[in-house]
Design an enzyme around this catalytic site. Structure first.
Site, PDB file in Angstrom:
ATOM      1  CG  ASP A   7    -105.355 -34.726 -34.340  1.00  0.00           C
ATOM      2  OD1 ASP A   7    -106.519 -34.271 -34.386  1.00  0.00           O
ATOM      3  OD2 ASP A   7    -104.566 -34.674 -35.303  1.00  0.00           O
ATOM      4  CD  GLU A  69    -109.956 -30.249 -32.682  1.00  0.00           C
ATOM      5  OE1 GLU A  69    -108.890 -29.737 -32.313  1.00  0.00           O
ATOM      6  OE2 GLU A  69    -110.315 -30.328 -33.871  1.00  0.00           O
ATOM      7  CG  ASP A 143    -101.448 -35.943 -37.918  1.00  0.00           C
ATOM      8  OD1 ASP A 143    -102.617 -35.885 -38.320  1.00  0.00           O
ATOM      9  OD2 ASP A 143    -100.454 -35.897 -38.668  1.00  0.00           O
TER      10      ASP A 143
END
Length: 161
Positions: A7, A69, A143
């Site tokens: 992340d 992502e 996170d």
């Protein structure tokens, strides 16, 4: 198959290593944590901190795949997307230097994969992760939870090696 979920963040980058069984969709949590930047450092120094720490994680664990992502840009905060592009770039560089394939997933795909709902809340996502890995509590900080979710998404989408 060992999957490293990331992340990306300029101040806090979450990471999670999960292992996918060769013969099933069973996922095992191997390690997770965060890389914290020193807030007063310049952007190049913070990016270097992320790179150095990530390189150490890759060297120690030697993952087979990395999942991230996709960058999301909100029209009110274009600078955030640009900074995230820098962070993603150094993460992809670390992967490429170690011949690790990188897979990207949209936030909607990650949420739908884990909960069946592409608009799931953070708490629904954390609860799904908690249940999958039989954790006593939901994963914190966010996170780390996001890195776990991204790794799990790839674990469920990837073919067993």
């Amino acid at each position: 198959m060992l999957i490293l979920g990331i992340d990306p963040g300029i101040n806090i980058t979450g990471y999670a290593l999960i292992e996918k069984s060769r013969h099933s969709n069973v996922l095992k949590l191997r390690e997770g944590g965060v890389i914290r930047g020193k807030g007063k450092n310049s952007l190049p120094e913070r990016i270097q901190e992320i790179y150095v720490n990530l390189a150490e994680i890759i060297e120690q664990w030697k993952p087979d795949a990395m999942s991230l992502e996709e960058v999301y840009s909100h029209y009110e905060r274009p600078k955030t997307a640009i900074i995230m592009g820098h962070v993603r770039g150094v993460i992809c560089l670390a992967a490429a230097q170690n011949h690790i394939p990188v897979f990207s997933y949209s936030a909607t795909t990650v949420k739908k994969t884990l909960t069946g709902n592409g608009r799931a809340s953070k708490m629904q996502m954390q609860r799904a992760i908690q249940l999958e890995f039989h954790l006593p509590n939901v994963p914190e900080p966010p996170d780390l939870a996001d890195a776990l979710a991204i790794a799990m998404c790839h674990g469920f989408h990837a073919e067993a090696v």
